[in-house]
Design a protein around this motif. Structure first.
Motif, mmCIF file in Angstrom:
data_model
loop_
_atom_site.group_PDB
_atom_site.id
_atom_site.type_symbol
_atom_site.label_atom_id
_atom_site.label_comp_id
_atom_site.label_asym_id
_atom_site.label_seq_id
_atom_site.Cartn_x
_atom_site.Cartn_y
_atom_site.Cartn_z
ATOM 1 N N GLU A 143 -16.040 -18.179 -9.234
ATOM 2 C CA GLU A 143 -15.258 -18.867 -8.202
ATOM 3 C C GLU A 143 -15.625 -18.381 -6.804
ATOM 4 O OE1 GLU A 143 -12.442 -21.456 -8.782
ATOM 5 O OE2 GLU A 143 -14.229 -21.507 -10.069
ATOM 6 N N LEU A 144 -15.945 -17.095 -6.676
ATOM 7 C CA LEU A 144 -16.362 -16.561 -5.378
ATOM 8 C C LEU A 144 -17.630 -17.266 -4.899
ATOM 9 C CD1 LEU A 144 -16.233 -14.508 -3.056
ATOM 10 C CD2 LEU A 144 -17.499 -12.905 -4.516
ATOM 11 N N LEU A 145 -18.633 -17.354 -5.756
ATOM 12 C CA LEU A 145 -19.883 -18.005 -5.347
ATOM 13 C C LEU A 145 -19.679 -19.502 -5.115
ATOM 14 C CD1 LEU A 145 -22.672 -16.257 -7.429
ATOM 15 C CD2 LEU A 145 -21.666 -15.637 -5.237
ATOM 16 N N ASN A 146 -18.818 -20.109 -5.905
ATOM 17 C CA ASN A 146 -18.515 -21.525 -5.706
ATOM 18 C C ASN A 146 -17.840 -21.749 -4.354
ATOM 19 O OD1 ASN A 146 -18.230 -24.308 -6.553
ATOM 20 N ND2 ASN A 146 -16.061 -23.884 -6.879
ATOM 21 N N LEU A 148 -17.983 -19.772 -1.655
ATOM 22 C CA LEU A 148 -18.942 -19.521 -0.581
ATOM 23 C C LEU A 148 -19.919 -20.685 -0.438
ATOM 24 C CD1 LEU A 148 -19.758 -15.753 -1.258
ATOM 25 C CD2 LEU A 148 -18.295 -16.680 0.540
ATOM 26 N N GLY A 149 -20.306 -21.267 -1.582
ATOM 27 C CA GLY A 149 -21.227 -22.403 -1.549
ATOM 28 C C GLY A 149 -20.636 -23.589 -0.822
ATOM 29 N N LYS A 150 -19.331 -23.824 -1.007
ATOM 30 C CA LYS A 150 -18.682 -24.946 -0.318
ATOM 31 C C LYS A 150 -18.670 -24.745 1.188
ATOM 32 C CE LYS A 150 -15.666 -26.307 -4.152
ATOM 33 N NZ LYS A 150 -14.273 -26.351 -4.676
ATOM 34 N N LEU A 151 -18.673 -23.476 1.623
ATOM 35 C CA LEU A 151 -18.721 -23.192 3.060
ATOM 36 C C LEU A 151 -20.155 -23.154 3.588
ATOM 37 C CD1 LEU A 151 -16.053 -20.325 3.399
ATOM 38 C CD2 LEU A 151 -15.807 -22.710 4.090
ATOM 39 N N LEU A 194 -29.334 -17.083 -5.182
ATOM 40 C CA LEU A 194 -27.892 -17.298 -5.210
ATOM 41 C C LEU A 194 -27.477 -18.514 -6.039
ATOM 42 C CD1 LEU A 194 -25.282 -16.043 -4.135
ATOM 43 C CD2 LEU A 194 -25.446 -17.565 -2.154
ATOM 44 N N PRO A 195 -28.118 -19.684 -5.902
ATOM 45 C CA PRO A 195 -27.712 -20.822 -6.746
ATOM 46 C C PRO A 195 -27.837 -20.514 -8.236
ATOM 47 C CG PRO A 195 -29.111 -21.557 -4.948
ATOM 48 C CD PRO A 195 -29.173 -20.062 -4.948
ATOM 49 N N LEU A 196 -28.895 -19.783 -8.622
ATOM 50 C CA LEU A 196 -29.077 -19.440 -10.034
ATOM 51 C C LEU A 196 -27.983 -18.485 -10.497
ATOM 52 C CD1 LEU A 196 -30.569 -19.439 -12.706
ATOM 53 C CD2 LEU A 196 -32.071 -17.644 -11.794
ATOM 54 N N LEU A 197 -27.625 -17.500 -9.676
ATOM 55 C CA LEU A 197 -26.561 -16.572 -10.056
ATOM 56 C C LEU A 197 -25.250 -17.320 -10.254
ATOM 57 C CD1 LEU A 197 -25.603 -13.728 -10.618
ATOM 58 C CD2 LEU A 197 -25.253 -13.405 -8.153
ATOM 59 N N GLY A 198 -24.969 -18.282 -9.372
ATOM 60 C CA GLY A 198 -23.773 -19.104 -9.547
ATOM 61 C C GLY A 198 -23.814 -19.877 -10.853
ATOM 62 N N LYS A 199 -25.010 -20.398 -11.200
ATOM 63 C CA LYS A 199 -25.156 -21.141 -12.453
ATOM 64 C C LYS A 199 -24.942 -20.221 -13.653
ATOM 65 C CE LYS A 199 -28.724 -23.884 -12.664
ATOM 66 N NZ LYS A 199 -30.126 -24.384 -12.904
ATOM 67 N N LEU A 200 -25.469 -18.987 -13.581
ATOM 68 C CA LEU A 200 -25.295 -18.021 -14.662
ATOM 69 C C LEU A 200 -23.815 -17.727 -14.904
ATOM 70 C CD1 LEU A 200 -28.085 -15.415 -13.762
ATOM 71 C CD2 LEU A 200 -27.982 -16.730 -15.881
ATOM 72 N N LEU A 201 -23.113 -17.435 -13.836
ATOM 73 C CA LEU A 201 -21.697 -17.062 -13.962
ATOM 74 C C LEU A 201 -20.866 -18.237 -14.462
ATOM 75 C CD1 LEU A 201 -21.477 -14.951 -10.701
ATOM 76 C CD2 LEU A 201 -21.179 -14.067 -13.009
ATOM 77 N N SER A 202 -21.146 -19.425 -13.948
ATOM 78 C CA SER A 202 -20.398 -20.608 -14.394
ATOM 79 C C SER A 202 -20.681 -20.919 -15.861
ATOM 80 C CB SER A 202 -20.763 -21.820 -13.525
ATOM 81 O OG SER A 202 -20.362 -21.619 -12.194
#
Length: 470
Positions: A143-146, A148-151, A194-202
């Motif tokens: 959720e943190l990376l998501n 931050l991504g929206k911002l 960063l996009p890949l890390l967000g994908k991993l966590l999700s």
């Protein structure tokens, strides 16, 4: 014969235009009102149906909450921020309004000079019936990376590569995990960002929630390498704090975790008590919605700060004097959801409030039962009687003779004279309500209408020493 209607000018003689609009916007048919209650979901910070309940609860919970986080609400300034962060429990009965109040409290703190608030609804992200600290922190990181991504906020490469390195070294070396996630394993080893890390966590959060065959393997990896996992996540959060502060979004991340109060008893005990050292290794500001049953259990909670959201206190300790501010607040709460023209008598509305015991969800449950049992399009005394009987029946099916005896015994004293093994269960079920931060306890009013409670009271009167044994 013409039906009487509540006089709204007598009830709210001095009111804002916003309150008038909200009262007039309420549904004007009982079934329409019932369809829009949705009492299983918290109100958003902007919902016009929100009612300020600080005075009704007879506790300065908002000031206490903000002070714990270093915010002076009187001046609107942050006074202090602990360099190690803070883990804060917001206690309260399930259904007392914690989620709604958390939204309001967090909205106040979401400010460039205060915090950047990240609201995490665990019930939407993980399995609340089988939760572990590893599941929670995967969800928080995702959720943190998501957020931050929206911002459109990017983080420095170093903490991102560090977290990806933990995946490469520990997660993808597990044969079962790698077999199911070969695509992500290959992509991670090739680089990413960063996009890949967000994908991993999700991806892994979704697998945890779905009860994937990899779930236990992933939990084992986190448990066995938790020091490295926590260190990598701390570095990620620290980087987010730096970037958010530099861009004027907030001085620190504040994670508001809603949902742990609705974990099963064995899960919240494991989460907050057994695994407390792992939980608090995360160096950030976190608020957890916590079950009141945890507080009355007697378990040690030394590593947390805590604040209690009290029940709305309808009656003073003399058991006779109505608290005007409490009834005013709950009348407003009901009439923002159900048009005042549906109540022929104020006494009918007040009996719903009285029998809720100040428990907000149970007040809405009573209103729902009354709406579906209303005849001629009004909520009269007959509909209120039916609602009280139906809610009482819900409790009847969950209480034993021993629990009735314990409740009747507690009501003889009312004050908090110590914990017992039955207390967490009674509080968790909502059969026992606590007021004034737990200094005063009272059996739920609808439970006191049940034959089992009456029988227990008679037994205690016939054998007073029995109360001492409970």
């Amino acid at each position: 014969m013409e039906l009487l209607v509540i006089d709204i000018d007598d009830l709210f003689p001095v009111r804002s235009s916003a309150l008038t609009a909200a009262l007039e916007a309420a549904p004007r048919h009982p079934l329409e009102a019932n369809a829009h209650l949705n009492f299983r979901f918290p109100l958003t910070a902007q919902d016009q149906r929100y009612v300020q309940t600080t005075q009704a609860r007879a506790e300065s919970f908002a000031r206490r909450f903000h002070s714990k986080l270093g915010f002076d609400a009187q001046t609107g300034q942050m006074r202090a921020l602990s360099p190690q962060g803070l883990h804060l429990l917001l206690f309260g009965h399930v259904g007392c309004g914690k989620s709604t109040e958390l939204s309001q409290l967090a909205a106040t703190l979401h400010h460039p000079d205060r915090f950047w608030t990240l609201h995490v609804d665990l019930l939407a992200l993980i399995d609340p019936g089988d939760a572990r600290y590893s599941d929670v922190w995967f969800a928080v990181a995702a959720e943190l990376l998501n957020g931050l991504g929206k911002l459109g906020i990017a983080l420095p490469d170093a903490p991102v590569r560090r977290f990806q390195g933990w995946f490469i070294e520990h997660v993808f070396t597990e044969e079962r995990i790698r077999a199911v996630n070969a695509d992500l394993a290959m992509e991670t080893e090739l680089g990413g960002g960063l996009p890949l890390l967000g994908k991993l966590l999700s991806r892994f959060t979704a697998m945890i929630r779905a009860g994937s065959t990899c779930r236990e393997s992933l939990r084992d990896v986190v448990r066995n390498t938790y020091g490295e996992f926590a260190s990598a996540l701390n570095a990620l959060i620290a980087a987010a704090n730096g970037v958010l502060s530099a861009q004027g979004q907030g001085r620190q991340v504040l994670v508001v975790i809603d949902g742990p109060d609705r974990f099963r008893a064995e899960d919240w005990r494991r989460f907050f008590v057994d695994d407390v050292n792992q939980l608090t290794q995360l160096e950030c500001f976190v608020v957890y919605a916590a079950p009141l049953a945890l507080k009355v259990s007697g378990d040690r909670l030394d590593l947390f700060e805590h604040v209690t959201l009290p029940m709305v206190k309808l009656i003073d300790e003399d058991d006779r004097t109505r608290r005007v501010e409490a009834f005013d607040a709950l009348r407003e709460l009901v009439l923002k959801r159900c048009h005042y023209s549906l109540f022929p008598q104020l006494a009918d509305l007040d009996r719903l409030i009285e029998h809720s015991g100040g428990h907000l969800r149970d007040l809405l449950r009573l209103l729902s039962y009354a709406c579906t049992d209303a005849e001629q399009g009004v909520i009269d005394a007959r509909a209120v009687d039916a609602a009280i009987a139906l809610l009482a029946a819900d409790y009847r099916y969950s209480l034993s003779k021993a629990q009735y005896l314990a409740l009747a015994s507690i009501d003889q004293g009312r004050t908090n004279e110590g914990t017992t093994p039955l207390l967490p269960e009674l509080v968790s079920r909502g059969a026992l309500l606590e007021y004034n931060a737990g200094s005063w306890r009272r059996t739920h009013p609808v439970v006191r209408t049940l034959a089992g409670y009456a029988a227990a009271s008679r037994k205690l009167q016939a054998a007073p020493l029995l109360a001492e044994a409970l």
